[in-house]
Structure formats: structure tokens, C-alpha cells
Design a protein around this motif. Structure first.
Motif, PDB file in Angstrom:
ATOM      1  N   UNK A 277      89.803  97.488 -21.223  1.00  0.00           N
ATOM      2  CA  UNK A 277      91.204  97.928 -21.289  1.00  0.00           C
ATOM      3  C   UNK A 277      92.160  96.831 -21.757  1.00  0.00           C
ATOM      4  N   UNK A 278      92.032  95.572 -21.298  1.00  0.00           N
ATOM      5  CA  UNK A 278      92.959  94.557 -21.807  1.00  0.00           C
ATOM      6  C   UNK A 278      92.838  94.326 -23.311  1.00  0.00           C
ATOM      7  N   UNK A 279      91.686  94.639 -23.885  1.00  0.00           N
ATOM      8  CA  UNK A 279      91.468  94.412 -25.311  1.00  0.00           C
ATOM      9  C   UNK A 279      91.775  95.646 -26.151  1.00  0.00           C
ATOM     10  N   UNK A 280      91.403  96.826 -25.642  1.00  0.00           N
ATOM     11  CA  UNK A 280      91.541  98.047 -26.432  1.00  0.00           C
ATOM     12  C   UNK A 280      92.756  98.870 -26.051  1.00  0.00           C
ATOM     13  N   UNK A 281      93.369  98.585 -24.895  1.00  0.00           N
ATOM     14  CA  UNK A 281      94.485  99.398 -24.450  1.00  0.00           C
ATOM     15  C   UNK A 281      94.008 100.587 -23.632  1.00  0.00           C
ATOM     16  N   UNK A 282      94.939 101.352 -23.051  1.00  0.00           N
ATOM     17  CA  UNK A 282      94.557 102.445 -22.156  1.00  0.00           C
ATOM     18  C   UNK A 282      94.157 103.734 -22.864  1.00  0.00           C
ATOM     19  N   UNK A 283      94.578 103.930 -24.129  1.00  0.00           N
ATOM     20  CA  UNK A 283      94.270 105.177 -24.821  1.00  0.00           C
ATOM     21  C   UNK A 283      92.790 105.251 -25.154  1.00  0.00           C
ATOM     22  N   UNK A 284      92.236 106.463 -25.080  1.00  0.00           N
ATOM     23  CA  UNK A 284      90.791 106.601 -24.975  1.00  0.00           C
ATOM     24  C   UNK A 284      90.040 106.532 -26.305  1.00  0.00           C
ATOM     25  N   UNK A 285      90.702 106.711 -27.427  1.00  0.00           N
ATOM     26  CA  UNK A 285      89.970 106.635 -28.693  1.00  0.00           C
ATOM     27  C   UNK A 285      89.378 105.243 -28.883  1.00  0.00           C
ATOM     28  N   UNK A 286      90.209 104.217 -28.700  1.00  0.00           N
ATOM     29  CA  UNK A 286      89.715 102.844 -28.825  1.00  0.00           C
ATOM     30  C   UNK A 286      88.972 102.399 -27.571  1.00  0.00           C
ATOM     31  N   UNK A 287      89.421 102.885 -26.416  1.00  0.00           N
ATOM     32  CA  UNK A 287      88.793 102.465 -25.163  1.00  0.00           C
ATOM     33  C   UNK A 287      87.336 102.887 -25.113  1.00  0.00           C
ATOM     34  N   UNK A 288      87.044 104.127 -25.495  1.00  0.00           N
ATOM     35  CA  UNK A 288      85.669 104.622 -25.434  1.00  0.00           C
ATOM     36  C   UNK A 288      84.780 103.859 -26.402  1.00  0.00           C
ATOM     37  N   UNK A 289      85.284 103.605 -27.604  1.00  0.00           N
ATOM     38  CA  UNK A 289      84.486 102.845 -28.571  1.00  0.00           C
ATOM     39  C   UNK A 289      84.217 101.430 -28.071  1.00  0.00           C
ATOM     40  N   UNK A 290      85.233 100.789 -27.489  1.00  0.00           N
ATOM     41  CA  UNK A 290      85.037  99.419 -26.996  1.00  0.00           C
ATOM     42  C   UNK A 290      84.121  99.397 -25.774  1.00  0.00           C
ATOM     43  N   UNK A 291      84.198 100.415 -24.913  1.00  0.00           N
ATOM     44  CA  UNK A 291      83.289 100.481 -23.764  1.00  0.00           C
ATOM     45  C   UNK A 291      81.840 100.604 -24.225  1.00  0.00           C
ATOM     46  N   UNK A 292      81.612 101.388 -25.276  1.00  0.00           N
ATOM     47  CA  UNK A 292      80.257 101.513 -25.811  1.00  0.00           C
ATOM     48  C   UNK A 292      79.755 100.169 -26.352  1.00  0.00           C
ATOM     49  N   UNK A 293      80.622  99.455 -27.070  1.00  0.00           N
ATOM     50  CA  UNK A 293      80.219  98.168 -27.636  1.00  0.00           C
ATOM     51  C   UNK A 293      79.936  97.139 -26.547  1.00  0.00           C
ATOM     52  N   UNK A 294      80.863  96.973 -25.628  1.00  0.00           N
ATOM     53  CA  UNK A 294      80.710  95.919 -24.635  1.00  0.00           C
ATOM     54  C   UNK A 294      79.685  96.292 -23.560  1.00  0.00           C
TER      55      UNK A 294
END
Length: 338
Positions: A277-294
Motif C-alpha cells: 500500500x505505501x508503494x502502490x496506494x490504496x486503489x485496487x488496480x495497482x494494489x492487486x498487481x503489486x501484491x502479486x509481484x511482491x
């Protein structure tokens, strides 16, 4: 996102190169290139530019370590996205598959096969039993929630905790009442591991990860509405109760599949959304992609440590993720206090 992708590529190569036997990175790249059909012309004394003496090394790379690396990426990505979705729809920062009994149910199903029923359906017995246990746990949670007045997130959490403890007790009973010779296998499996990775079950891990990833990306705007609260989400046209139930069922489906091939791996779903969340923000389009990566990065790194800390023995990967998770929770508590 770029840093996450680069970390996955680097850790994937290291994961293939390091283990009980260390393989040179040049041999790893050569073997992968040959498997992908990029070996060029044949040279005397070689097969696809791989010297005959190194063909066993190529088999280790392609048949043993590459499926394990792909499975680590799929399981880590899937668990990370599951945690993000569960934390959003329940409005609970500590939500993950453990909290709702999904992992415990899958573990009970697998342990029942190891200790009592045996390998009656071949290599698919364990995955089918774990998947059945996970789905059964989800159905029991939803049944409990439907019988109480109101179906808010706090009731879902309480029902999940009750079901989780119930299946943990059942698992412990099966361990003591079943074949004691299988206790070591049960212990290793309930702590998680990728030692069962093969080309014939990597597809299952990919199915679990792709299911939850596709669901999250398809519904990212509806998930964003949850951030403003249930009343605001309802006013925006989001069916909150139905959305919560559907997200829970999809998370249960994916969790059951992932646990069926990798065992119970804790804290990934809890930590990754907080780190993203600190890197991708709270909105889920970027959050979900970043959660998958990390998530993939975390599990690749944890599996690499599990295989190299005590060679030639292999630690259960759950020991690594639980240690990191405990440190993460303590750090989060201290930061919130300050």
C-alpha cells in the motif's frame, strides 16, 4: 512494479541455481535457453549446445528446479492478492486465509489422507483432499454467518476463527490417532513447502493464482468503493453483502488450490498488502498487481533461504515466512504505538 519484476527475475535465477547442489548461472541460462528452443546450431559432443557431461545438470534445472520456481511465484502471488481482498471486504487489517479457517480446513483434509485414508487416487489424492477441506471450511463459515442476525464483517471473522480452531483441533486429533510413522510428513506439510512441485501440478498453482488475480482486477472499482465504508459503497451501487460473500468464496477456492500443492504457508497474505500500500496506494488496480509481484518475491526469497540455511536438509518454508511475519507484526505494533 519495475523493481518487483526485476527482483522476481533475479530471485528466479538464484532459486534455480542454488540448492543442495549449486549450479553455475551460465549452466542455468544455457539449460533454460535449450528448453526454450534458443540453443542455435548443434556442436560436436553436445545436445543443444549443452555438453553431454552436463545433461544431468540440465535435467535438474528443467525438471526439478524450474517447476518449483514457477510454483513459488504462483503461490506467493496468489496468497498476496487473497490477503488484499480479504482485508478490503472485511475492513480488517489482520485478515488473511488463516483467520477464516480456509488454510486450516485444507490442512485437515490433507492430513486425513496422510494419516488415515492413504493414497487411494494416486498423485491427485492429496490435492483433492486439501481442496475439499478448504471448500468445506468456507461453506461452514458462510453457514454460520447466515444463521445469525446481521452479516457484517465482524461476524464473518468470528465465524472464521471458530472454524479455524475446529479444524486445527481435528488436524491434531488425526495426527495422534493416525499412523505415527506419517507424523514427520504431516509436520512438514502443515508448515508448508514446495518440494512436491512438478510439471503436472504447477498448473494447479497457476489456476489458483490466476483465479483470484482475475477476480480482483475485474472488480477493482467495486473494491475501491469499500474504502469509503459500507454505506457509501451501497450508495454507489455495490451490493456489499453479496460482494463480500463472493469475494470470500473466490478466496476460499484459490486458497484451497494453493494449499493443496504447497501446504500451509502463513503470514504472506497478512504482510504483503501492508508492504504494497505505501508503494502502490490504496486503489485496487495497482494494489492487486503489486501484491502479486511482491508476494512472489517474498515466497521466492523464503524458499531460497529454506533450501540453503541447513544444507542438505530443507526447512519448511512456513518457518521462514512465520519468522518474518512475527517480526513484521511486532514492527507494525511499535510503529502504531509511536
Amino acid at each position: 512494479m519495475a523493481a518487483g519484476a526485476a527482483a522476481i527475475a533475479a530471485l528466479a535465477l538464484l532459486s534455480i541455481a542454488y540448492g543442495s547442489t549449486v549450479i553455475a548461472l551460465s549452466d542455468v541460462i544455457t539449460a533454460l535457453g535449450h528448453a526454450a528452443g534458443l540453443d542455435g546450431d548443434l556442436v560436436p559432443g553436445s545436445v543443444g549446445n549443452i555438453p553431454v557431461a552436463k545433461i544431468p545438470v540440465a535435467k535438474i534445472v528443467v525438471d526439478l528446479r524450474l517447476p518449483r520456481t514457477i510454483m513459488a511465484i504462483c503461490v506467493g502471488a496468489g496468497l498476496g492478492v487473497i490477503g488484499a481482498l480479504l482485508q478490503t471486504v472485511t475492513r480488517n487489517d489482520l485478515a488473511d486465509p488463516f483467520l477464516f479457517g480456509l488454510s486450516s480446513g485444507a490442512a485437515a483434509g490433507a492430513v486425513s489422507v496422510i494419516t488415515i485414508f492413504g493414497d487411494r487416487f494416486g498423485i491427485w489424492t492429496l490435492p483433492v483432499a486439501a481442496f475439499t477441506g478448504g471448500i468445506l471450511a468456507a461453506r461452514i463459515v458462510l453457514l454460520l454467518v447466515s444463521r445469525v442476525r446481521g452479516q457484517g464483517p465482524e461476524r464473518l471473522i468470528l465465524a472464521g476463527l471458530a472454524v479455524s480452531f475446529m479444524f486445527i483441533a481435528l488436524t491434531n486429533y488425526l495426527v495422534f490417532a493416525g499412523d505415527q510413522r506419517a507424523a514427520h510428513s504431516v509436520l512438514f506439510w502443515t508448515m508448508g513447502g514446495l518440494g512436491l512441485a512438478r510439471w503436472d501440478n504447477v498448473g494447479l498453482a497457476a489456476l489458483g493464482a490466476c483465479t483470484i488475480l482475475a477476480y480482483g482486477l475485474w472488480n477493482h472499482r467495486k473494491l475501491d468503493a469499500f474504502l469509503a465504508g459500507e454505506n457509501a459503497a451501497e450508495s454507489l451501487g455495490v451490493p456489499v453483502v453479496r460482494m463480500r460473500r463472493t469475494a470470500f468464496l473466490v478466496a476460499a477456492f484459490s486458497t484451497a488450490i494453493l494449499v493443496s500443492v504447497a501446504g500451509v504457508i502463513g503470514f504472506v497474505g497478512l504482510m504483503i498488502p501492508h508492504l504494497s500500500r505505501p508503494l502502490a496506494g490504496p486503489l485496487h488496480l495497482r494494489l492487486i498487481a503489486s501484491c502479486a509481484l511482491f508476494g512472489a518475491v517474498l515466497l521466492l526469497a523464503s524458499d531460497l533461504l529454506a533450501r540453503t540455511l541447513l544444507p542438505p536438509q530443507e526447512l519448511p518454508i512456513g518457518i521462514i515466512t512465520s519468522s518474518v511475519g512475527a517480526f513484521f507484526v511486532v514492527t507494525m505494533l511499535i510503529r502504531n504505538r509511536s
